[in-house]
Write a protein that holds these residues in place. Structure first.
Motif, PDB file in Angstrom:
ATOM      1  N   ARG A   1     -15.459  -7.239   6.131  1.00 26.16           N
ATOM      2  CA  ARG A   1     -14.957  -7.418   4.773  1.00 26.16           C
ATOM      3  C   ARG A   1     -13.451  -7.656   4.793  1.00 26.16           C
ATOM      4  NH1 ARG A   1     -14.974  -2.140   1.307  1.00 26.16           N
ATOM      5  NH2 ARG A   1     -13.143  -2.572   0.036  1.00 26.16           N
TER       6      ARG A   1
ATOM      7  N   TRP B   1       1.003   9.538  -1.860  1.00 25.61           N
ATOM      8  CA  TRP B   1       0.472   8.265  -1.382  1.00 25.61           C
ATOM      9  C   TRP B   1      -0.086   8.370   0.031  1.00 25.61           C
ATOM     10  CZ3 TRP B   1       3.821   7.675   2.556  1.00 25.61           C
ATOM     11  CH2 TRP B   1       5.123   8.171   2.368  1.00 25.61           C
TER      12      TRP B   1
ATOM     13  N   GLU C   1     -10.666  -1.217  -6.504  1.00 29.83           N
ATOM     14  CA  GLU C   1     -11.104  -0.905  -5.150  1.00 29.83           C
ATOM     15  C   GLU C   1     -12.521  -0.351  -5.156  1.00 29.83           C
ATOM     16  OE1 GLU C   1      -6.514   0.155  -4.131  1.00 29.83           O
ATOM     17  OE2 GLU C   1      -7.996   1.768  -3.983  1.00 29.83           O
TER      18      GLU C   1
ATOM     19  N   SER D   1     -14.721   7.186  -1.734  1.00 26.56           N
ATOM     20  CA  SER D   1     -13.928   6.575  -2.794  1.00 26.56           C
ATOM     21  C   SER D   1     -13.430   7.615  -3.788  1.00 26.56           C
ATOM     22  CB  SER D   1     -14.765   5.550  -3.569  1.00 26.56           C
ATOM     23  OG  SER D   1     -15.410   4.678  -2.673  1.00 26.56           O
TER      24      SER D   1
ATOM     25  N   GLN E   1       0.874   2.552  -5.990  1.00 21.90           N
ATOM     26  CA  GLN E   1       0.194   1.885  -7.100  1.00 21.90           C
ATOM     27  C   GLN E   1      -1.295   2.214  -7.132  1.00 21.90           C
ATOM     28  OE1 GLN E   1       1.069  -2.331  -6.882  1.00 21.90           O
ATOM     29  NE2 GLN E   1       3.249  -1.896  -7.239  1.00 21.90           N
TER      30      GLN E   1
ATOM     31  N   ARG F   1       3.858  -0.050  -3.223  1.00 22.83           N
ATOM     32  CA  ARG F   1       2.475  -0.531  -3.118  1.00 22.83           C
ATOM     33  C   ARG F   1       1.517   0.612  -2.807  1.00 22.83           C
ATOM     34  NH1 ARG F   1       3.454  -6.468  -2.018  1.00 22.83           N
ATOM     35  NH2 ARG F   1       5.396  -6.037  -0.939  1.00 22.83           N
ATOM     36  N   LEU F   2       1.950   1.523  -1.934  1.00 22.36           N
ATOM     37  CA  LEU F   2       1.091   2.653  -1.585  1.00 22.36           C
ATOM     38  C   LEU F   2       0.834   3.548  -2.798  1.00 22.36           C
ATOM     39  CD1 LEU F   2       2.610   3.555   1.892  1.00 22.36           C
ATOM     40  CD2 LEU F   2       0.209   2.982   1.472  1.00 22.36           C
TER      41      LEU F   2
ATOM     42  N   ARG G   1       6.209   1.495   0.054  1.00 23.22           N
ATOM     43  CA  ARG G   1       5.980   2.747  -0.666  1.00 23.22           C
ATOM     44  C   ARG G   1       5.482   2.519  -2.091  1.00 23.22           C
ATOM     45  NH1 ARG G   1      10.709   6.987  -0.857  1.00 23.22           N
ATOM     46  NH2 ARG G   1       9.984   8.115  -2.712  1.00 23.22           N
TER      47      ARG G   1
ATOM     48  N   HIS H   1      -4.819   1.133  -7.862  1.00 27.30           N
ATOM     49  CA  HIS H   1      -5.821   0.101  -8.130  1.00 27.30           C
ATOM     50  C   HIS H   1      -7.205   0.648  -7.857  1.00 27.30           C
ATOM     51  CE1 HIS H   1      -2.225  -2.507  -6.926  1.00 27.30           C
ATOM     52  NE2 HIS H   1      -2.377  -2.666  -8.212  1.00 27.30           N
TER      53      HIS H   1
ATOM     54  N   VAL I   1      -1.815  -2.514   3.034  1.00 31.41           N
ATOM     55  CA  VAL I   1      -2.024  -1.340   2.179  1.00 31.41           C
ATOM     56  C   VAL I   1      -3.486  -1.236   1.736  1.00 31.41           C
ATOM     57  CG1 VAL I   1      -1.487  -0.331  -0.067  1.00 31.41           C
ATOM     58  CG2 VAL I   1       0.354  -1.168   1.390  1.00 31.41           C
TER      59      VAL I   1
ATOM     60  N   LYS J   1      -6.125   1.866   2.565  1.00 30.08           N
ATOM     61  CA  LYS J   1      -6.899   2.608   1.562  1.00 30.08           C
ATOM     62  C   LYS J   1      -8.395   2.530   1.832  1.00 30.08           C
ATOM     63  CE  LYS J   1      -3.455   2.347  -2.123  1.00 30.08           C
ATOM     64  NZ  LYS J   1      -3.156   1.944  -3.518  1.00 30.08           N
TER      65      LYS J   1
ATOM     66  N   THR K   1     -14.915  -3.307  -5.802  1.00 34.75           N
ATOM     67  CA  THR K   1     -15.005  -4.153  -4.613  1.00 34.75           C
ATOM     68  C   THR K   1     -15.846  -3.481  -3.529  1.00 34.75           C
ATOM     69  OG1 THR K   1     -12.779  -4.954  -5.092  1.00 34.75           O
ATOM     70  CG2 THR K   1     -13.666  -5.415  -2.889  1.00 34.75           C
ATOM     71  N   GLY K   2     -15.550  -2.228  -3.283  1.00 32.17           N
ATOM     72  CA  GLY K   2     -16.291  -1.502  -2.267  1.00 32.17           C
ATOM     73  C   GLY K   2     -17.767  -1.409  -2.603  1.00 32.17           C
TER      74      GLY K   2
ATOM     75  N   SER L   1      -8.142  12.983  -5.838  1.00 33.08           N
ATOM     76  CA  SER L   1      -7.083  13.692  -5.128  1.00 33.08           C
ATOM     77  C   SER L   1      -5.706  13.214  -5.574  1.00 33.08           C
ATOM     78  CB  SER L   1      -7.257  13.492  -3.628  1.00 33.08           C
ATOM     79  OG  SER L   1      -6.062  13.825  -2.956  1.00 33.08           O
TER      80      SER L   1
ATOM     81  N   SER M   1     -10.822   5.735   2.980  1.00 33.60           N
ATOM     82  CA  SER M   1     -12.003   6.080   2.167  1.00 33.60           C
ATOM     83  C   SER M   1     -13.256   6.084   3.027  1.00 33.60           C
ATOM     84  CB  SER M   1     -12.182   5.075   1.024  1.00 33.60           C
ATOM     85  OG  SER M   1     -11.182   5.246   0.054  1.00 33.60           O
TER      86      SER M   1
ATOM     87  N   LEU N   1     -10.914  10.655  -2.713  1.00 37.28           N
ATOM     88  CA  LEU N   1      -9.518  10.241  -2.576  1.00 37.28           C
ATOM     89  C   LEU N   1      -8.942   9.812  -3.917  1.00 37.28           C
ATOM     90  CD1 LEU N   1      -9.245   8.477   0.884  1.00 37.28           C
ATOM     91  CD2 LEU N   1      -8.893  10.834   0.205  1.00 37.28           C
TER      92      LEU N   1
END
Lengths: 240, 240
Positions: A233, A122, B222, B164, B216, B213-214, B211, B218, A151, A155, B225-226, B170, A159, B167
């Motif tokens: 953002r 993580w 992400e 994006s 998880q 949340r880190l 931890r 998504h 969090v 992220k 959204t980005g 990775s 990125s 990572l």
DNA sequence: ACCTGAACACCGTTCAAGT
DNA sequence: ACCTGAACACCGTTCAAGT
């Protein structure tokens, strides 16, 4: 430069081996000749010692590369704390500029920071040590972020840094370990073509027209613009 | 599966060597065991041949890796053209999704696409071949972009993809070539510590709390959204 | 305690030789 | 034409031996 010094500053025969000296020499060698050329044996040569001596201080080449990466992040937290930023925007901006400064100072080694697997899954490069992540999350929470928002910001922020800086340093190193062009055994009546320049370019009028623009370096302005856009953002999601 | 087939589909002794077969086997080996383990000798073994035979078809290991990278981008343009997108937003979105699909299909090889120096310095991973860049620039100009806007968009778009996706993959590979933990020769009365988990974590309360949340994933949300945020940002500069 | 010599199991690559 | 054997110049790493 008094002669009483325990030959610390002598260049002819360096003082003594230590993990720190090995890591520093490793980083220097990487920047000078590329990661592949930084070999246990060549590093021994640099330090005036046989390669096997290094194994007293590093457990192997992988351990050494890991230590080089850590050394690049060294002092980051201290400098960020010293800045005493007042808003989270200012904080993230300061961290971003510190990382960019490091990347530009070590363009050949920076890809290692990104590509080597961090200690925990993580952790995200280039903010890949726990102390730094703790500092960032704590700061964001202090400034009113929820855990989720902190969090998400971590992220998105990492990125952004990886994308911007990896491509920026990539244009700046270009080939530290020079690659020889292997002769292609094609028919001899076709004249030499220096690089890609003349090969496919006939089919690519837009690329030809914009080639100068593509080569121009506006990376600093692009970095700042991208960073501001990211901060905006985040601001929108945090005050929704 | 008729026995008349020129033993094309036989697994015991593959048909014949060819550059294509070597590149495919190279990619498979990279995904299976990591880039470092993909060695000329092991690849020969995979193909039932001595390593030296490969040099008829590739000029060396570097050339092979380059060909593997190219093969990953193969067919991208054709698929993008087939999609017949009507707006530049739809176009960039389609390209982005194609690249993401490729990255997730080859998470171990994708870093090669990013880290290997492209043929020309103004080519930016992962859109690193001239035909693809030409297609993108031409499409943007058709849609009313100025040259400057098209180039800026190319740069911002590639930075976004690299950050994006690098990572994201990775976290998905984690360690294809498993790394043995070397015994540390410390005193024996200190009990084993499994990983970083227990080491520094005492000093990192926020990390401990977040931890889960880190960890998880998504990444898809992400990415979307980005990407939208980037398209909005481009839209603003293009219609200023 | 700190470093070296010799050795082992690998690499990538070349080239004459086999079929 | 296509592949192999033998060889070369390297690697990382281990370990007994030197000082």
């Amino acid at each position: 430069m008094s002669p009483e010094e325990p030959d610390e500053a002598r260049s002819t025969r360096p003082p003594r081996l230590s993990r720190q000296r090995i890591v520093d020499a490793g980083l220097a060698s990487i920047e000078a000749h590329g990661v592949d050329q930084m070999t246990m044996r060549s590093l021994g040569r640099d330090l005036g010692v046989e390669a096997m001596a290094l194994y007293r201080y590093v457990s192997g080449r992988e351990d050494l590369l890991e230590a080089v990466v850590e050394s690049l992040l060294d002092g980051l937290i201290k400098r960020v704390e010293a800045a005493e930023t007042t808003s989270w925007q200012e904080y993230l901006q300061h961290v971003a500029h510190e990382i960019r400064h490091m990347a530009l100072a070590h363009p050949t080694a920076f890809p290692l920071v990104v590509s080597r697997h961090p200690a925990a899954p993580w952790l995200r490069p280039p903010l890949r040590d726990i102390a730094m992540v703790e500092h960032l999350l704590a700061t964001l929470c202090e400034r009113g972020f929820s855990d989720d928002q902190a969090v998400d910001t971590y992220k998105a922020f990492t990125s952004f840094l990886v994308g911007s800086l990896l491509l920026e340093v990539s244009t700046k190193t270009e080939n530290v370990a020079a690659v020889e062009e292997p002769m292609n055994e094609g028919s001899a009546d076709i004249p030499e073509q220096d690089t890609v320049e003349d090969v496919d370019l006939g089919q690519a009028p837009h690329v030809v027209r914009m080639r100068d623009r593509l080569s121009q370096d506006h990376s600093e302005a692009e970095f700042e613009t991208g960073l501001e856009s990211l901060l905006n953002r985040i601001e929108n999601t945090v005050s929704h």
